[in-house]
Design a protein around this motif. Structure first.
Motif, PDB file in Angstrom:
ATOM      1  N   LEU A 110     -75.809  58.807 -12.640  1.00 44.51           N
ATOM      2  CA  LEU A 110     -76.907  59.712 -12.319  1.00 44.51           C
ATOM      3  C   LEU A 110     -76.457  61.058 -11.754  1.00 44.51           C
ATOM      4  O   LEU A 110     -77.293  61.939 -11.542  1.00 44.51           O
ATOM      5  CB  LEU A 110     -77.863  59.031 -11.340  1.00 44.51           C
ATOM      6  CG  LEU A 110     -78.532  57.749 -11.865  1.00 44.51           C
ATOM      7  CD1 LEU A 110     -79.417  57.125 -10.787  1.00 44.51           C
ATOM      8  CD2 LEU A 110     -79.337  58.015 -13.119  1.00 44.51           C
ATOM      9  N   ALA A 111     -75.147  61.232 -11.515  1.00 44.50           N
ATOM     10  CA  ALA A 111     -74.695  62.515 -10.969  1.00 44.50           C
ATOM     11  C   ALA A 111     -73.383  63.008 -11.585  1.00 44.50           C
ATOM     12  O   ALA A 111     -73.223  64.194 -11.830  1.00 44.50           O
ATOM     13  CB  ALA A 111     -74.546  62.417  -9.452  1.00 44.50           C
ATOM     14  N   ILE A 112     -72.444  62.106 -11.836  1.00 38.96           N
ATOM     15  CA  ILE A 112     -71.088  62.502 -12.215  1.00 38.96           C
ATOM     16  C   ILE A 112     -70.907  62.665 -13.724  1.00 38.96           C
ATOM     17  O   ILE A 112     -70.276  63.620 -14.194  1.00 38.96           O
ATOM     18  CB  ILE A 112     -70.071  61.482 -11.661  1.00 38.96           C
ATOM     19  CG1 ILE A 112     -70.061  61.531 -10.132  1.00 38.96           C
ATOM     20  CG2 ILE A 112     -68.673  61.733 -12.213  1.00 38.96           C
ATOM     21  CD1 ILE A 112     -69.265  60.418  -9.473  1.00 38.96           C
ATOM     22  N   GLN A 113     -71.478  61.733 -14.496  1.00 39.74           N
ATOM     23  CA  GLN A 113     -71.215  61.708 -15.938  1.00 39.74           C
ATOM     24  C   GLN A 113     -71.652  62.978 -16.652  1.00 39.74           C
ATOM     25  O   GLN A 113     -71.080  63.341 -17.686  1.00 39.74           O
ATOM     26  CB  GLN A 113     -71.920  60.504 -16.582  1.00 39.74           C
ATOM     27  CG  GLN A 113     -71.500  59.149 -16.049  1.00 39.74           C
ATOM     28  CD  GLN A 113     -70.168  58.665 -16.586  1.00 39.74           C
ATOM     29  OE1 GLN A 113     -69.372  59.455 -17.066  1.00 39.74           O
ATOM     30  NE2 GLN A 113     -69.933  57.376 -16.506  1.00 39.74           N
ATOM     31  N   SER A 114     -72.649  63.666 -16.134  1.00 43.26           N
ATOM     32  CA  SER A 114     -73.180  64.838 -16.832  1.00 43.26           C
ATOM     33  C   SER A 114     -72.141  65.949 -16.977  1.00 43.26           C
ATOM     34  O   SER A 114     -72.180  66.718 -17.944  1.00 43.26           O
ATOM     35  CB  SER A 114     -74.421  65.379 -16.118  1.00 43.26           C
ATOM     36  OG  SER A 114     -74.124  65.733 -14.785  1.00 43.26           O
ATOM     37  N   THR A 115     -71.213  66.044 -16.047  1.00 47.77           N
ATOM     38  CA  THR A 115     -70.148  67.048 -16.141  1.00 47.77           C
ATOM     39  C   THR A 115     -68.891  66.460 -16.768  1.00 47.77           C
ATOM     40  O   THR A 115     -68.147  67.159 -17.469  1.00 47.77           O
ATOM     41  CB  THR A 115     -69.804  67.603 -14.737  1.00 47.77           C
ATOM     42  OG1 THR A 115     -70.991  68.060 -14.113  1.00 47.77           O
ATOM     43  CG2 THR A 115     -68.812  68.760 -14.834  1.00 47.77           C
ATOM     44  N   VAL A 157     -81.083  63.952  -6.832  1.00 51.82           N
ATOM     45  CA  VAL A 157     -80.241  63.704  -8.006  1.00 51.82           C
ATOM     46  C   VAL A 157     -79.700  65.026  -8.557  1.00 51.82           C
ATOM     47  O   VAL A 157     -78.507  65.154  -8.860  1.00 51.82           O
ATOM     48  CB  VAL A 157     -81.029  62.941  -9.098  1.00 51.82           C
ATOM     49  CG1 VAL A 157     -80.280  62.968 -10.432  1.00 51.82           C
ATOM     50  CG2 VAL A 157     -81.276  61.504  -8.678  1.00 51.82           C
ATOM     51  N   LYS A 158     -80.561  66.011  -8.662  1.00 50.11           N
ATOM     52  CA  LYS A 158     -80.126  67.309  -9.195  1.00 50.11           C
ATOM     53  C   LYS A 158     -79.096  67.971  -8.289  1.00 50.11           C
ATOM     54  O   LYS A 158     -78.137  68.591  -8.766  1.00 50.11           O
ATOM     55  CB  LYS A 158     -81.340  68.209  -9.409  1.00 50.11           C
ATOM     56  CG  LYS A 158     -82.246  67.729 -10.547  1.00 50.11           C
ATOM     57  CD  LYS A 158     -83.459  68.621 -10.732  1.00 50.11           C
ATOM     58  CE  LYS A 158     -84.305  68.124 -11.896  1.00 50.11           C
ATOM     59  NZ  LYS A 158     -85.519  68.948 -12.118  1.00 50.11           N
ATOM     60  N   SER A 159     -79.266  67.829  -6.971  1.00 49.18           N
ATOM     61  CA  SER A 159     -78.293  68.416  -6.039  1.00 49.18           C
ATOM     62  C   SER A 159     -76.950  67.686  -6.118  1.00 49.18           C
ATOM     63  O   SER A 159     -75.885  68.319  -6.018  1.00 49.18           O
ATOM     64  CB  SER A 159     -78.828  68.381  -4.605  1.00 49.18           C
ATOM     65  OG  SER A 159     -78.865  67.056  -4.086  1.00 49.18           O
ATOM     66  N   GLU A 160     -76.975  66.373  -6.322  1.00 48.09           N
ATOM     67  CA  GLU A 160     -75.742  65.608  -6.453  1.00 48.09           C
ATOM     68  C   GLU A 160     -75.026  65.926  -7.774  1.00 48.09           C
ATOM     69  O   GLU A 160     -73.800  65.919  -7.838  1.00 48.09           O
ATOM     70  CB  GLU A 160     -76.041  64.103  -6.377  1.00 48.09           C
ATOM     71  CG  GLU A 160     -76.336  63.603  -4.980  1.00 48.09           C
ATOM     72  CD  GLU A 160     -75.070  63.492  -4.132  1.00 48.09           C
ATOM     73  OE1 GLU A 160     -74.381  62.460  -4.188  1.00 48.09           O
ATOM     74  OE2 GLU A 160     -74.771  64.468  -3.414  1.00 48.09           O
ATOM     75  N   ALA A 209     -68.156  61.310   1.464  1.00 45.47           N
ATOM     76  CA  ALA A 209     -68.261  60.955   0.051  1.00 45.47           C
ATOM     77  C   ALA A 209     -68.636  59.481  -0.074  1.00 45.47           C
ATOM     78  O   ALA A 209     -67.832  58.613   0.255  1.00 45.47           O
ATOM     79  CB  ALA A 209     -66.931  61.228  -0.665  1.00 45.47           C
ATOM     80  N   VAL A 210     -69.839  59.237  -0.508  1.00 42.27           N
ATOM     81  CA  VAL A 210     -70.283  57.858  -0.723  1.00 42.27           C
ATOM     82  C   VAL A 210     -70.938  57.756  -2.086  1.00 42.27           C
ATOM     83  O   VAL A 210     -71.569  58.704  -2.562  1.00 42.27           O
ATOM     84  CB  VAL A 210     -71.275  57.381   0.362  1.00 42.27           C
ATOM     85  CG1 VAL A 210     -70.602  57.311   1.721  1.00 42.27           C
ATOM     86  CG2 VAL A 210     -72.506  58.273   0.413  1.00 42.27           C
ATOM     87  N   ALA A 211     -70.766  56.622  -2.719  1.00 42.82           N
ATOM     88  CA  ALA A 211     -71.542  56.328  -3.917  1.00 42.82           C
ATOM     89  C   ALA A 211     -72.924  55.863  -3.475  1.00 42.82           C
ATOM     90  O   ALA A 211     -73.144  55.574  -2.297  1.00 42.82           O
ATOM     91  CB  ALA A 211     -70.838  55.247  -4.739  1.00 42.82           C
ATOM     92  N   TRP A 212     -73.859  55.813  -4.402  1.00 38.63           N
ATOM     93  CA  TRP A 212     -75.195  55.330  -4.052  1.00 38.63           C
ATOM     94  C   TRP A 212     -75.811  54.612  -5.233  1.00 38.63           C
ATOM     95  O   TRP A 212     -75.400  54.771  -6.384  1.00 38.63           O
ATOM     96  CB  TRP A 212     -76.099  56.459  -3.558  1.00 38.63           C
ATOM     97  CG  TRP A 212     -76.015  57.771  -4.277  1.00 38.63           C
ATOM     98  CD1 TRP A 212     -75.270  58.851  -3.909  1.00 38.63           C
ATOM     99  CD2 TRP A 212     -76.704  58.155  -5.485  1.00 38.63           C
ATOM    100  NE1 TRP A 212     -75.443  59.888  -4.797  1.00 38.63           N
ATOM    101  CE2 TRP A 212     -76.316  59.495  -5.776  1.00 38.63           C
ATOM    102  CE3 TRP A 212     -77.600  57.525  -6.348  1.00 38.63           C
ATOM    103  CZ2 TRP A 212     -76.802  60.193  -6.884  1.00 38.63           C
ATOM    104  CZ3 TRP A 212     -78.076  58.218  -7.466  1.00 38.63           C
ATOM    105  CH2 TRP A 212     -77.679  59.538  -7.711  1.00 38.63           C
ATOM    106  N   LEU A 213     -76.789  53.769  -4.905  1.00 39.64           N
ATOM    107  CA  LEU A 213     -77.502  53.003  -5.916  1.00 39.64           C
ATOM    108  C   LEU A 213     -78.991  53.330  -5.829  1.00 39.64           C
ATOM    109  O   LEU A 213     -79.574  53.273  -4.741  1.00 39.64           O
ATOM    110  CB  LEU A 213     -77.300  51.503  -5.717  1.00 39.64           C
ATOM    111  CG  LEU A 213     -75.863  51.023  -5.900  1.00 39.64           C
ATOM    112  CD1 LEU A 213     -75.286  50.588  -4.569  1.00 39.64           C
ATOM    113  CD2 LEU A 213     -75.803  49.864  -6.886  1.00 39.64           C
ATOM    114  N   MET A 214     -79.566  53.645  -6.970  1.00 39.22           N
ATOM    115  CA  MET A 214     -80.964  54.051  -7.031  1.00 39.22           C
ATOM    116  C   MET A 214     -81.646  53.348  -8.201  1.00 39.22           C
ATOM    117  O   MET A 214     -81.103  53.309  -9.307  1.00 39.22           O
ATOM    118  CB  MET A 214     -81.063  55.573  -7.198  1.00 39.22           C
ATOM    119  CG  MET A 214     -82.490  56.117  -7.214  1.00 39.22           C
ATOM    120  SD  MET A 214     -82.550  57.891  -7.637  1.00 39.22           S
ATOM    121  CE  MET A 214     -81.645  58.622  -6.269  1.00 39.22           C
TER     122      MET A 214
END
Length: 329
Positions: free
Chosen positions: A101-106, A309-312, A252-257
């Motif tokens: 939800l945050a990393i894969q897009s880049t 999500v967008k900020s992450e 730096a933490v991962a998160w689950l949504m």
């Protein structure tokens, strides 16, 4: 007001009331059949176990089956894509992580979904702190001492990870970018393999999630230098945050949504949001989540989660770019 305007205004108002009433009726009857909760990783892993816990609790509360389905591959991209393209009716949900939800897009040249647009956030469930560990043979006891050593011997220290672009990799990249240290990346095919080599002394450094690390730390098979979160964690109460041991501001933490496909009826999203907030607040849930090595969170509203999500995406996109990984997958 002319008769024409009165007539068109009446039609618009009637249509709005019908639509609103229809959505409310859908939410009242939801769920009327089995709901699928998609998990992006293999059965038995942290995201899977949390998905199953939420699914069981939702089933108990709402009187319908919530079935977890593991859709593996491409770091969760296959799972996320399948949900993004699913019917937006509330019967397909996704236990997403910050990776999808945050990393894969880049990280990816082309991604079949847009994390900020193709999902309707439902509820934040938990954050996932990591711990920076080293082999006991290393003569460092804090993150600050490790950074000092890495600067004295640029590029000679190596660090392991669960794979290119995963949290252990990116958290180390963030650590290096914040301090000017340089270390050499050794990617593995999963955390277990990487941890085995750290314990054996083949690679001296890794960021690990808590579940596989806590027992090794307590048995003195590895040394914990600091946790990645800005606060201490219950599983390792004597291990300070990295931000307090030489790298101010590190967090730096991962998160689950839990998310649904975009355009899922808002009343359905609101119903699920309310239930999941209550579930996470239960003492039993809190206890079980902490035992899994995660920090239960009181979720913000779906609209606030969308902004988060967008900020992450922006935050981790910068880290991916600084690491030279943008479009590498």
């Amino acid at each position: 007001m002319s008769s024409w305007r009165r007539w068109t205004s009446g039609i618009w108002l009637a249509g709005a009331l019908v639509l609103s009433g229809g959505q409310h009726a859908v939410a009242q009857s939801y769920p009327a059949r089995t709901v699928t909760v998609v998990a992006p990783y293999a059965a038995g892993g942290g995201a899977d176990l949390i998905a199953r816990l939420m699914a069981q609790k939702l089933a108990d509360r709402l009187g319908q089956s919530f079935v977890v389905e593991n859709r593996l591959g491409a770091g969760g991209v296959i799972a996320a894509t399948s949900v993004a393209k699913a019917s937006p009716d509330g019967y397909t949900l996704f236990m997403g992580t910050s990776t999808q939800l945050a990393i894969q897009s880049t990280l990816h040249k082309r991604l079949a979904y847009n994390p900020g647009e193709d999902f309707a956030p439902v509820a934040m469930i938990a954050s996932v702190p990591f711990v920076l560990i080293v082999h006991p043979s290393m003569q460092v006891k804090t993150a600050g001492e490790l950074i000092k050593l890495a600067k004295e011997k640029p590029g000679t220290l190596s660090f392991g990870s669960s794979g290119v672009g995963g949290p252990p990799h990116l958290y180390t990249e963030l650590l290096m970018s914040m301090t000017g240290a340089t270390m050499t990346h050794i990617p593995y095919k999963g955390t277990a393999q990487a941890m085995n080599d750290v314990v054996a002394g083949h690679v001296p450094i890794i960021f690990s999630d808590l579940a596989p690390a806590v027992a090794l730390v307590k048995e003195n098979k590895v040394r914990a230098l600091g946790v990645s979160s800005s606060v201490r964690v219950a599983a390792l109460p004597d291990v300070p945050p990295i931000a307090e041991t030489g790298v101010p501001g590190f967090d730096a933490v991962a998160w689950l949504m839990m998310v649904a496909p975009a355009k899922t009826p808002k009343d359905v999203v609101a119903k699920l949001h309310k239930e999941l907030r209550s579930i996470v607040a239960e003492p039993d849930t809190q206890k079980r989540l902490v035992a899994m090595g995660v920090i239960p969170l009181e979720s913000e509203s779906p609209d606030e989660l969308q902004r988060y999500v967008k900020s992450e995406m922006v935050r981790w996109g910068k880290v991916v770019q600084q690491a030279g990984l943008a479009g590498s997958q």
